[in-house]
Design a protein around this motif. Structure first.
Motif, mmCIF file in Angstrom:
data_model
loop_
_atom_site.group_PDB
_atom_site.id
_atom_site.type_symbol
_atom_site.label_atom_id
_atom_site.label_comp_id
_atom_site.label_asym_id
_atom_site.label_seq_id
_atom_site.Cartn_x
_atom_site.Cartn_y
_atom_site.Cartn_z
ATOM 1 N N ALA A 61 0.834 -1.210 0.000
ATOM 2 C CA ALA A 61 0.000 0.000 0.000
ATOM 3 C C ALA A 61 0.870 1.262 0.000
ATOM 4 O O ALA A 61 0.579 2.229 -0.716
ATOM 5 C CB ALA A 61 -0.937 0.000 1.208
ATOM 6 N N ASP A 62 1.954 1.241 0.787
ATOM 7 C CA ASP A 62 2.873 2.377 0.816
ATOM 8 C C ASP A 62 3.516 2.591 -0.551
ATOM 9 O O ASP A 62 3.658 3.727 -1.016
ATOM 10 C CB ASP A 62 3.964 2.170 1.873
ATOM 11 C CG ASP A 62 3.426 2.210 3.305
ATOM 12 O OD1 ASP A 62 2.271 2.648 3.507
ATOM 13 O OD2 ASP A 62 4.171 1.783 4.211
ATOM 14 N N VAL A 107 4.016 5.489 -5.781
ATOM 15 C CA VAL A 107 3.912 5.494 -7.238
ATOM 16 C C VAL A 107 2.864 6.519 -7.678
ATOM 17 O O VAL A 107 3.075 7.250 -8.659
ATOM 18 C CB VAL A 107 3.593 4.093 -7.792
ATOM 19 C CG1 VAL A 107 3.256 4.141 -9.273
ATOM 20 C CG2 VAL A 107 4.773 3.155 -7.545
ATOM 21 N N GLU A 108 1.750 6.589 -6.977
ATOM 22 C CA GLU A 108 0.725 7.581 -7.324
ATOM 23 C C GLU A 108 1.269 8.999 -7.199
ATOM 24 O O GLU A 108 0.963 9.861 -8.017
ATOM 25 C CB GLU A 108 -0.521 7.402 -6.448
ATOM 26 C CG GLU A 108 -1.311 6.139 -6.757
ATOM 27 C CD GLU A 108 -1.753 6.044 -8.215
ATOM 28 O OE1 GLU A 108 -2.194 7.062 -8.797
ATOM 29 O OE2 GLU A 108 -1.618 4.941 -8.781
ATOM 30 N N GLU A 134 12.551 9.811 -5.802
ATOM 31 C CA GLU A 134 13.833 9.678 -5.113
ATOM 32 C C GLU A 134 13.734 8.695 -3.955
ATOM 33 O O GLU A 134 14.660 7.927 -3.700
ATOM 34 C CB GLU A 134 14.308 11.045 -4.620
ATOM 35 C CG GLU A 134 14.707 11.984 -5.740
ATOM 36 C CD GLU A 134 14.907 13.426 -5.291
ATOM 37 O OE1 GLU A 134 14.865 13.712 -4.069
ATOM 38 O OE2 GLU A 134 15.099 14.282 -6.177
ATOM 39 N N GLN A 135 12.608 8.682 -3.271
ATOM 40 C CA GLN A 135 12.399 7.745 -2.175
ATOM 41 C C GLN A 135 12.354 6.304 -2.703
ATOM 42 O O GLN A 135 12.913 5.403 -2.090
ATOM 43 C CB GLN A 135 11.108 8.079 -1.419
ATOM 44 C CG GLN A 135 10.899 7.209 -0.190
ATOM 45 C CD GLN A 135 9.678 7.640 0.608
ATOM 46 O OE1 GLN A 135 9.155 8.745 0.431
ATOM 47 N NE2 GLN A 135 9.216 6.766 1.483
ATOM 48 N N LEU A 139 5.974 -3.528 -6.003
ATOM 49 C CA LEU A 139 6.881 -2.621 -6.697
ATOM 50 C C LEU A 139 8.254 -3.268 -6.861
ATOM 51 O O LEU A 139 8.891 -3.136 -7.900
ATOM 52 C CB LEU A 139 6.982 -1.287 -5.961
ATOM 53 C CG LEU A 139 7.823 -0.201 -6.626
ATOM 54 C CD1 LEU A 139 7.347 0.073 -8.056
ATOM 55 C CD2 LEU A 139 7.784 1.071 -5.793
ATOM 56 N N GLY A 140 8.703 -3.995 -5.844
ATOM 57 C CA GLY A 140 9.987 -4.693 -5.939
ATOM 58 C C GLY A 140 10.004 -5.700 -7.077
ATOM 59 O O GLY A 140 10.985 -5.808 -7.820
ATOM 60 N N THR A 141 8.927 -6.442 -7.241
ATOM 61 C CA THR A 141 8.819 -7.416 -8.325
ATOM 62 C C THR A 141 8.809 -6.712 -9.673
ATOM 63 O O THR A 141 9.468 -7.134 -10.622
ATOM 64 C CB THR A 141 7.544 -8.268 -8.162
ATOM 65 O OG1 THR A 141 7.633 -8.978 -6.923
ATOM 66 C CG2 THR A 141 7.358 -9.248 -9.294
ATOM 67 N N TYR A 142 8.084 -5.630 -9.766
ATOM 68 C CA TYR A 142 7.993 -4.858 -11.012
ATOM 69 C C TYR A 142 9.365 -4.302 -11.400
ATOM 70 O O TYR A 142 9.795 -4.421 -12.552
ATOM 71 C CB TYR A 142 6.982 -3.725 -10.808
ATOM 72 C CG TYR A 142 6.619 -2.968 -12.062
ATOM 73 C CD1 TYR A 142 5.684 -3.476 -12.962
ATOM 74 C CD2 TYR A 142 7.192 -1.733 -12.338
ATOM 75 C CE1 TYR A 142 5.339 -2.765 -14.106
ATOM 76 C CE2 TYR A 142 6.848 -1.019 -13.479
ATOM 77 C CZ TYR A 142 5.915 -1.544 -14.359
ATOM 78 O OH TYR A 142 5.575 -0.852 -15.493
#
Length: 193
Positions: A18-19, A24-25, A36-37, A84-87
């Motif tokens: 969710a974070d 990404v949004e 950057e984060q 996101l890590g997988t992407y």
């Protein structure tokens, strides 16, 4: 593992996802600090994947930068279905495979020459033997086997996650992993000898 531990772990994974989706949004809305984060949060993981695929080559840095650039340019395509890590790992693997194809066209130094120069140039006390050995052995694998080993064994992705990242059937991942392990054994034995 107890139900409480499973629920706690699942809750943490859901919160992380969710974070990441929220970050990404923010990037989609033009928030540079959010991007950057993401880079800070995932650059170590991406570096491990890329170096695992390419070895300690100078182009590993370039591929890492290109992976984040590609993500930034195509951020609208991220729908949050995968973590996101997988992407990001999928982007890194694809770019690494492209770099390996380019590298394949270059002249390779034979394994024996690499091994001999390694023996002459550095004493065992001055390098991490195991890490060097694994890197040298992985360089000898075909990219399709190397990708499975890096993701499954070195990065700790599950077989299912590895299949999803590489867009392969589960059985193909398992057979490539088994074949990679068969191929690695004699390579490592030769390098150790």
């Amino acid at each position: 593992m107890s139900i409480n531990k499973i629920e706690s772990r699942l809750g943490k994974e859901i919160q992380l996802h969710a974070d990441d989706v929220a970050l990404v949004e923010r990037v989609k809305a033009g928030d540079q600090k959010a991007f950057e984060q993401i880079v800070r949060q995932y650059k170590s993981m991406m570096a491990r994947v890329i170096v695992g695929m390419l070895g300690n080559q100078s182009d590993a840095d370039d591929v890492g930068q290109e992976a984040f650039i590609r993500f930034y340019r195509s951020v609208d395509q991220y729908k949050g279905d995968a973590s996101l890590g997988t992407y990001l790992t999928r982007i890194a693997i694809n770019l690494s495979l492209n770099a390996l194809k380019k590298r394949k066209s270059r002249q390779w130094v034979s394994l024996e020459e690499k091994h001999d120069s390694m023996q002459r140039g550095q004493s065992p006390e001055h390098r991490n033997d195991d890490e060097e050995l694994v890197r040298k052995a992985l360089e000898q694998l075909a990219p399709k086997y190397r990708a499975v080993v890096v993701l499954r064994l070195m990065q700790g992705y599950s077989t299912k996650e590895t299949a999803k990242i590489l867009k392969l059937p589960l059985g193909t991942v398992l057979s490539r992993l088994a074949r990679a392990q068969e191929k690695l054994k004699p390579i490592i034995e030769k390098l150790e000898g």
